[in-house]
Scaffold this active site. Structure first.
Site, PDB file in Angstrom:
ATOM      1  N   HIS A 186       0.805  -1.228   0.000  1.00  0.00           N
ATOM      2  CA  HIS A 186       0.000   0.000   0.000  1.00  0.00           C
ATOM      3  C   HIS A 186       0.833   1.272   0.000  1.00  0.00           C
ATOM      4  O   HIS A 186       0.389   2.295  -0.494  1.00  0.00           O
ATOM      5  CB  HIS A 186      -1.067  -0.046   1.095  1.00  0.00           C
ATOM      6  CG  HIS A 186      -2.160  -0.991   0.699  1.00  0.00           C
ATOM      7  ND1 HIS A 186      -2.146  -2.311   1.078  1.00  0.00           N
ATOM      8  CD2 HIS A 186      -3.219  -0.831  -0.116  1.00  0.00           C
ATOM      9  CE1 HIS A 186      -3.174  -2.919   0.512  1.00  0.00           C
ATOM     10  NE2 HIS A 186      -3.845  -2.052  -0.207  1.00  0.00           N
ATOM     11  N   GLU A 428     -10.800 -11.930  -6.515  1.00  0.00           N
ATOM     12  CA  GLU A 428      -9.393 -11.879  -6.114  1.00  0.00           C
ATOM     13  C   GLU A 428      -8.982 -13.140  -5.355  1.00  0.00           C
ATOM     14  O   GLU A 428      -7.882 -13.229  -4.845  1.00  0.00           O
ATOM     15  CB  GLU A 428      -9.097 -10.610  -5.311  1.00  0.00           C
ATOM     16  CG  GLU A 428     -10.074 -10.293  -4.212  1.00  0.00           C
ATOM     17  CD  GLU A 428      -9.855  -8.896  -3.595  1.00  0.00           C
ATOM     18  OE1 GLU A 428      -8.782  -8.312  -3.759  1.00  0.00           O
ATOM     19  OE2 GLU A 428     -10.791  -8.422  -2.923  1.00  0.00           O
ATOM     20  N   ASP A 452      -4.290  -9.335  -5.312  1.00  0.00           N
ATOM     21  CA  ASP A 452      -4.523 -10.464  -4.417  1.00  0.00           C
ATOM     22  C   ASP A 452      -4.654 -11.776  -5.180  1.00  0.00           C
ATOM     23  O   ASP A 452      -4.175 -12.807  -4.726  1.00  0.00           O
ATOM     24  CB  ASP A 452      -5.775 -10.212  -3.566  1.00  0.00           C
ATOM     25  CG  ASP A 452      -5.456  -9.304  -2.386  1.00  0.00           C
ATOM     26  OD1 ASP A 452      -4.400  -9.515  -1.761  1.00  0.00           O
ATOM     27  OD2 ASP A 452      -6.231  -8.375  -2.113  1.00  0.00           O
ATOM     28  N   CYS A 499      -9.110  -4.127 -11.493  1.00  0.00           N
ATOM     29  CA  CYS A 499      -8.629  -2.975 -10.730  1.00  0.00           C
ATOM     30  C   CYS A 499      -7.315  -3.267 -10.034  1.00  0.00           C
ATOM     31  O   CYS A 499      -6.827  -2.477  -9.241  1.00  0.00           O
ATOM     32  CB  CYS A 499      -9.682  -2.517  -9.733  1.00  0.00           C
ATOM     33  SG  CYS A 499     -10.164  -3.820  -8.592  1.00  0.00           S
TER      34      CYS A 499
END
Ligand code: PEP
Ligand code: MG
Length: 568
Positions: A186, A428, A452, A499
């Site tokens: 992140h 995911e 993921d 995404c």
């Protein structure tokens, strides 16, 4: 030269600002002059309060009241009569040095607070640790790092950066380099939204550089040059200029439609974390928002955001996008995203644990507040809602049923809610991809979360640089999973987006187009490059390329296939 993983594109040249993890060692000493120790204590308190006040004022200006409030709480600790009183008493009573007294009293306070039942009180332990560490650092003449106070051009070097470290970065931070992390950690995602170059996963950078060293950060190639020669510096000054010129040229594609050479329109959307990211979205010509990571609304604060705060955030984004689609993902907390005010179980494998939709379905009060804010905002634009980390059908069905129940409740209370909200899910987890034909019957859309999906398919932690070789987005095993999802959705006349970071990757895009992906959502800064690429591709040719890729054996073979096609 040090190699790492490019987390955010660009080139930067500046001095190193090393973010040290503070190690404080305190010895016990007998003292004769207790007054001298108490004077030192008072001086440390004054200096600490001055730092905290500066930090508070600066944060208030740059990031708003909520984040600034954290430092107000810290100021209260620095002045706490009980804490300071006990330290003075101990110095007087036991004739010990101030550092030892402060550390001893602090440890008792921290233990007491940590053992309290109340979450809020437990949190105070962290505040006390933070503030007393500042005081100890003053007493021991150690340097503390405050990213938000940096006031000259630097490149931040750290073992690791938390999302709140990156949130504190101001315009003087020209880039960052870390030991740990991967492209989809992140902090990397934050770097892209801040548009600053970043290289992560170097493993050793904190040992390789000293504070004040001059570095060239080439985040186009994942390379770092420490104290380079004059000629290397000149070479990179020129490269940086060229890169920035190209960026200006790309901006001319901002208002163009994304249409392939043979006339297919695909949707290019942006990923965002907060309403502040809207500026970059509009600037880079996104046709919608394909992923609003709402957990950022919950981070860097002391308590859950209220329904009203959430309503306002979603309304701002929906209005800002002026009727263009906005896909909001419900809370995806857990894994590497923790909330200081939410107690989580101790887990051996947080990425496989209690997170995202699993947590929301278990703690429906948290989920409900978010859904109420979202549904109330739905009338201000084109809202699509999706649930993260769906593994089995029952989770999607339960989440959707709950959403409809909350909607009913709002209508009964007299609120307006849009009637045309699409409800979809992220794919995911491999189990959802493998059963996509069944899921496709109940969802309005899919959005493939490859960050993921890759880590679960290859059983390789996305944060762990020791296994980063298994981040293999082009491996045919993953491409086949993606194909299953797209085909299943199209069979039911549903659309599919992506995404994960792969959606903006120049090797992956031609194949994804060929596989039939309808929407590509990525960091805003990747949009114009991807649009440029898509304008040059033809759907029919990419269908052939994708079918060739699907029967390759390795990640490398697919890279070679695409590269040789593109260089023709
Ligand atoms: C993903 O997993 O691909 C994704 C987009 O979600 P996040 O990166 O927030 O986990
Ligand atoms: Mg994810």
């Amino acid at each position: 030269m040090i190699k790492g993983i490019t987390a955010s594109l660009g080139i930067a040249l500046a001095k190193v600002y090393k973010l040290e993890e503070l190690t404080i060692a305190v010895d016990q000493k007998k003292v004769d002059e207790v007054e001298k120790e108490i004077k030192l204590l008072n001086e440390a308190i004054t200096k600490t309060k001055k730092d905290l006040t500066n930090l508070r004022d600066h944060t208030l200006k740059t990031m708003g009241k909520e984040k600034a409030d954290i430092f107000d709480a810290h100021l209260l600790v620095a002045d706490d009569p009980e804490l300071i009183g006990q330290v003075t008493d101990m110095i007087n009573r036991e004739k010990v040095n101030v550092e030892y007294a402060l550390k001893t009293v602090r440890d008792t306070f921290v233990t007491t607070f940590e053992n309290m039942d109340n979450e809020y009180m437990k949190e105070r332990a962290t505040d006390i640790l933070d503030v007393t560490n500042r005081m100890l650092a003053k007493l021991l003449n150690l340097k503390t790092s405050d990213i938000s106070l940096i006031d000259e051009d630097v490149i931040v070097v750290a073992h690791d950066l938390t999302p709140s470290d990156t949130a504190q970065m101001n315009k003087f931070v020209k880039g960052f380099i870390t030991n740990t992390g991967g492209r989809t950690s992140h902090s990397a995602i934050m770097a892209r939204s801040l548009e600053i170059p970043a290289v992560v996963g170097t493993k050793t950078i904190t040992n390789d550089v000293n504070d004040g060293d001059f570095v060239v950060l080439d985040a186009l190639n994942g390379e770092v040059f420490i104290n380079p020669t004059e000629s290397v510096i000149n070479e990179y000054v020129a490269k940086k200029e060229q890169y920035e010129k190209d960026k200006v040229l790309l901006k001319q594609l901002k208002d163009e439609d994304t249409v392939t050479k043979d006339g297919l329109h695909v949707e290019l959307a942006a990923n965002i974390g907060t309403p502040q990211d809207l500026l970059g979205v509009v600037d880079n010509g996104a046709e919608g928002i394909g992923l609003f990571r709402t957990e950022f609304l919950y981070m860097g604060r002391d308590d859950f955001p209220s329904e009203e705060e959430q309503f306002n955030a979603y309304k701002t984004v929906l209005e800002g996008m002026k009727g263009k689609p906005v896909v909001v993902r419900t809370l995806d907390i857990g894994g590497d995203k923790k909330l200081s005010y939410l107690k989580m179980p101790e887990e051996l494998n947080p990425f496989l644990g209690y997170r995202a939709i699993r947590l929301c379905l278990d703690q429906k009060d948290i989920f409900k507040t978010q859904l109420r804010g979202l549904l109330r905002a739905s009338i201000y634009g084109n809202l699509r809602i999706m649930f993260p980390m769906i593994a089995v059908l029952a989770e999607f069905n339960e989440a959707k049923a709950f959403l409809l129940e909350v909607k009913k409740e709002l209508l009964a209370e007299g609120y307006k809610v849009s009637d045309s909200i699409e409800i979809g899910m992220m794919v995911e987890i491999p189990s959802a991809a493998l059963l996509a034909d069944q899921f496709a019957k109940v969802v309005d859309f899919f959005s493939i979360g490859t960050n993921d999906l890759i880590q679960y398919t290859f059983a390789s932690d996305r944060m762990n640089e020791h296994v980063s070789y298994l981040y293999q987005p082009y491996n045919p095993s993953l491409l086949r999973l993606i194909k299953m999802v797209i085909d299943a959705a199209h069979q039911e006349n549903k659309w599919v987006g992506m995404c994960g970071e792969m959606a903006g990757d120049k090797i992956a895009v031609p194949i994804l187009l060929g596989l039939g992906l309808d929407e590509f959502s990525m960091s805003a800064t990747s949009i114009l490059n991807t649009r440029k690429l898509l304008l040059e591709l033809s759907l029919n040719e990419m269908k052939l390329l994708a079918s060739e890729a699907l029967i390759k054996s390795t990640n490398e073979e697919v890279i070679e296939l695409v590269n040789s096609y593109m260089s023709k």
